[in-house]
Design a protein around this motif. Structure first.
Motif, mmCIF file in Angstrom:
data_model
loop_
_atom_site.group_PDB
_atom_site.id
_atom_site.type_symbol
_atom_site.label_atom_id
_atom_site.label_comp_id
_atom_site.label_asym_id
_atom_site.label_seq_id
_atom_site.Cartn_x
_atom_site.Cartn_y
_atom_site.Cartn_z
ATOM 1 N N PHE A 37 -6.654 7.821 -4.634
ATOM 2 C CA PHE A 37 -7.153 7.431 -2.565
ATOM 3 C C PHE A 37 -6.436 8.486 -2.495
ATOM 4 C CE2 PHE A 37 -6.999 3.611 -4.666
ATOM 5 C CZ PHE A 37 -8.756 3.195 -4.500
ATOM 6 N N TYR A 74 0.954 -1.075 0.217
ATOM 7 C CA TYR A 74 -0.092 0.390 0.088
ATOM 8 C C TYR A 74 0.992 1.001 -0.172
ATOM 9 C CZ TYR A 74 1.142 -0.165 5.203
ATOM 10 O OH TYR A 74 2.019 0.132 6.111
ATOM 11 N N ASP A 75 0.425 2.531 -0.331
ATOM 12 C CA ASP A 75 0.840 3.355 -0.536
ATOM 13 C C ASP A 75 1.153 4.867 0.284
ATOM 14 O OD1 ASP A 75 1.341 2.929 -3.003
ATOM 15 O OD2 ASP A 75 -0.020 4.298 -3.903
ATOM 16 N N GLU A 76 2.048 4.606 1.050
ATOM 17 C CA GLU A 76 2.135 5.636 2.747
ATOM 18 C C GLU A 76 1.371 7.205 1.926
ATOM 19 O OE1 GLU A 76 5.551 5.245 5.158
ATOM 20 O OE2 GLU A 76 5.208 2.974 4.724
ATOM 21 N N GLU A 77 1.744 7.597 1.594
ATOM 22 C CA GLU A 77 1.612 8.624 0.640
ATOM 23 C C GLU A 77 0.819 8.842 -0.930
ATOM 24 O OE1 GLU A 77 4.468 11.530 -0.331
ATOM 25 O OE2 GLU A 77 4.706 10.871 1.986
ATOM 26 N N SER A 78 -0.104 9.606 -1.019
ATOM 27 C CA SER A 78 -0.351 9.820 -2.337
ATOM 28 C C SER A 78 1.104 10.024 -3.484
ATOM 29 C CB SER A 78 -1.854 9.993 -2.733
ATOM 30 O OG SER A 78 -1.493 11.894 -2.063
ATOM 31 N N GLU A 135 -6.666 10.976 0.053
ATOM 32 C CA GLU A 135 -6.841 10.902 1.228
ATOM 33 C C GLU A 135 -6.943 10.221 2.258
ATOM 34 O OE1 GLU A 135 -11.180 11.399 1.860
ATOM 35 O OE2 GLU A 135 -11.528 13.692 0.724
ATOM 36 N N ASN A 136 -6.696 9.182 1.987
ATOM 37 C CA ASN A 136 -5.708 7.922 2.985
ATOM 38 C C ASN A 136 -5.522 6.403 2.082
ATOM 39 O OD1 ASN A 136 -4.916 6.483 4.719
ATOM 40 N ND2 ASN A 136 -7.269 5.536 5.401
ATOM 41 N N PRO A 137 -4.283 6.988 1.273
ATOM 42 C CA PRO A 137 -3.930 6.015 0.148
ATOM 43 C C PRO A 137 -2.990 5.185 0.715
ATOM 44 C CG PRO A 137 -2.429 7.281 0.395
ATOM 45 C CD PRO A 137 -3.293 8.133 1.445
ATOM 46 N N THR A 138 -3.268 4.310 2.386
ATOM 47 C CA THR A 138 -3.339 3.612 3.029
ATOM 48 C C THR A 138 -4.474 2.075 2.611
ATOM 49 O OG1 THR A 138 -4.390 3.756 5.149
ATOM 50 C CG2 THR A 138 -1.751 4.505 4.359
ATOM 51 N N VAL A 139 -5.962 2.658 2.262
ATOM 52 C CA VAL A 139 -6.083 1.349 2.338
ATOM 53 C C VAL A 139 -7.206 1.112 0.965
ATOM 54 C CG1 VAL A 139 -8.340 3.089 3.919
ATOM 55 C CG2 VAL A 139 -8.156 3.100 0.626
#
Length: 531
Positions: free
Chosen positions: A203, A191-195, A205-209
């Motif tokens: 995502f 997953y991405d920790e930041e966009s 707003e919250n790329p970790t989802v």
């Protein structure tokens, strides 16, 4: 005499008891692994797809993995349920590699051959051999073929890279947990920790989802999901668009804005090294952080061309000189302005705000006509590319410069509708002299000076039938644009862009030579996570 008779009777009784224990043990083993036929069926229900490439180095590695998978399957058929007598009078459980120590008299056991008769080996496909699709490496164009060929007689399509290592017994155990009649998308979750720009800031707003699979660990699709994707592709053909990060884009396509399954994380899909203490719990592992196939390529065998322009002479070129320039024996800076203090060479091609195709082709012609004919490799980088020439010398030991090699981070354009692959320029483009000779002899050229050079090169090589060779160790973006777990099983060769980072720190953290033979991956990861 009575005493002797008693002893004989006791021995006889003990022998009978031992025989009964062995018979019970064997009976249990046949019941436990009386699933042998079931396991054979499960193996036949998996289609292994190796994400291979046609370059000779990569095709050989893929073929070795194919052989390994088939050998494991064959051995599994032989050894799944056959106990044998050990030399010290024990029963050896060949499947588990253990010996149970029980004293008994030898007796007849079933022959291995009798248990493995009629066994079929699983199907193993190599992507690069599926040449009916130029974009086969993007996977989705193959879904209709997979559905038509395997939609009725298989349960899973299992994808892996050439350096993925698979423990088949553990893989079967893992897949058994999932109902094969349902739609499953399985893998090791990234997953991405930041966009990030490489995912079009998805995502934000919250790329970790949003989770997507690490291909190095292997990933699996259940056949019901494959059939669903195939049907969707019949009614909704793939868009003619860019392929930048395939693993993320496949996950997005499968998710279908919430109408399809999310990736289900599977802890047994691992990217740990084969020698890791975690290996016993893993169905898959990863075997290669940086390929090395012999002696390093000599510094003098690599010519480095840096593309720059006058406006970046003062801020970007000093970074190159402060970081990786010293690793290169042969290096020239190509600009729209000759400046002796650097020095730069004016190729007579006006600078363009984007594309730079005219400049790149001028560099190719200069290399072919003005450099030593003994120099087999050319690397073209941007003035804001950070690269390890030392590691590149290791990597190139695996490639034959007598072949037409075009190497770097592979992107694609319009591959769902007959497009082409290309090496994205920011991470660095590596050419063998043979590839450049074939390219320039073809008369394929830029349609304008500001055409995108990397894409034009992709079109040209595609037309020549010369494959693009992908190496994930080249990076078009910055380290923070990639998941930590993804970079953890790499020894990277390049990154790109100075935007919002300290490029000198990036170089010395990620790319600088560090006596790597003694600098373990564990230490590297610890340093990086402290940043």
């Amino acid at each position: 005499m009575g005493t002797q008779t008693g002893k004989t009777l006791a021995i006889s009784v003990a022998a009978e008891d031992a025989k009964e224990q062995i018979e019970q043990l064997v009976s249990q083993e046949f019941r436990k692994s009386g699933k042998s036929n079931q396991i054979n069926i499960e193996l036949q229900e998996i289609v292994f797809v190796i994400q291979s490439q046609s370059n000779s180095f990569h095709s050989k590695r893929a073929e070795d993995l194919e052989s390994n998978i088939l050998k494991q399957a064959e051995e599994l058929g032989k050894d799944q349920i056959v106990p044998s007598i050990s030399m010290n009078g024990g029963v050896s459980d060949l499947r588990r590699g253990r010996v149970l120590f029980l004293s008994f008299s030898p007796w007849v056991l079933p022959k291995r051959e009798e248990l493995s008769q009629g066994k079929e080996l699983p199907r193993v496909l190599l992507i690069h051999q599926m040449d009916r699709h130029d974009g086969a490496w993007t996977i989705l164009p193959l879904m209709q073929d997979f559905s038509a060929s395997y939609g009725r007689n298989s349960s899973w399509i299992f994808f892996c890279e050439e350096d993925t290592r698979i423990q088949i017994v553990k893989l079967l155990e893992t897949l058994r947990r999932f109902d094969k009649s349902k739609e499953w998308f399985l893998g090791k979750a990234l997953y991405d920790e930041e966009s990030t720009i490489i995912h079009h800031y998805a995502f934000a707003e919250n790329p970790t989802v949003f989770k997507f699979p690490d291909f190095a660990a292997g990933w699996a699709l259940s056949i019901p999901l494959v059939n669903k994707l195939a049907n969707r592709l019949k009614s909704e053909p793939l868009k003619s668009d860019f392929t930048i990060d395939l693993k993320h884009e496949i996950a997005l396509y499968i998710w279908q804005k919430g109408n399809g399954p999310h990736l289900t994380p599977v802890p047994e899909f691992c990217t740990d090294d084969l020698n890791s203490y975690k290996a016993v719990h893993c169905a898959t592992m990863f075997s290669n952080f940086l390929p090395v196939c012999g002696d390093l390529v000599k510094k003098e065998d690599i010519f480095v061309a840096v593309k720059t322009c006058r406006k970046f002479h003062r801020d970007r070129i000093p970074i190159v000189k402060q970081t990786w320039e010293g690793e290169a024996a042969l290096i020239e800076y190509y600009s729209d302005y000759a400046e002796t203090s650097i020095p730069t060479i004016d190729l007579g091609v006006p600078n363009t705000e984007r594309g730079h195709c005219g400049k790149t082709f001028a560099i190719l012609e200069r290399f072919l006509n003005h450099s030593s004919s003994k120099t087999p490799w050319l690397v073209i980088v941007d003035d804001d590319t950070l690269i390890s020439i030392f590691r590149l010398r290791k990597l190139l030991s695996c490639y034959d410069p007598n072949e037409p090699v075009f190497l770097g981070e592979r992107y694609g354009y319009g591959l769902g509708t007959g497009g082409y692959s290309y090496i994205t320029g920011g991470g660095g483009m590596v050419f063998s002299r043979e590839a450049i000779q074939k390219l320039l002899a073809s008369k394929c050229q830029c349609y304008s000076n500001d055409a995108p050079d990397d894409m034009v090169l992709g079109m040209c090589f595609s037309g020549l039938g010369i494959p693009i060779t992908h190496c994930p160790l080249f990076h078009q973006a910055r380290p923070m644009d990639y998941p930590k777990d993804y970079l953890a099983h790499q020894i990277p060769i390049s990154f790109h862009k100075h935007w919002n980072v300290d490029p000198v720190k990036v170089y010395f953290t990620w790319l600088a030579p560090k006596m790597e033979d003694s600098f373990t991956e564990k230490k590297q990861r610890r340093i990086r996570e402290d940043l």
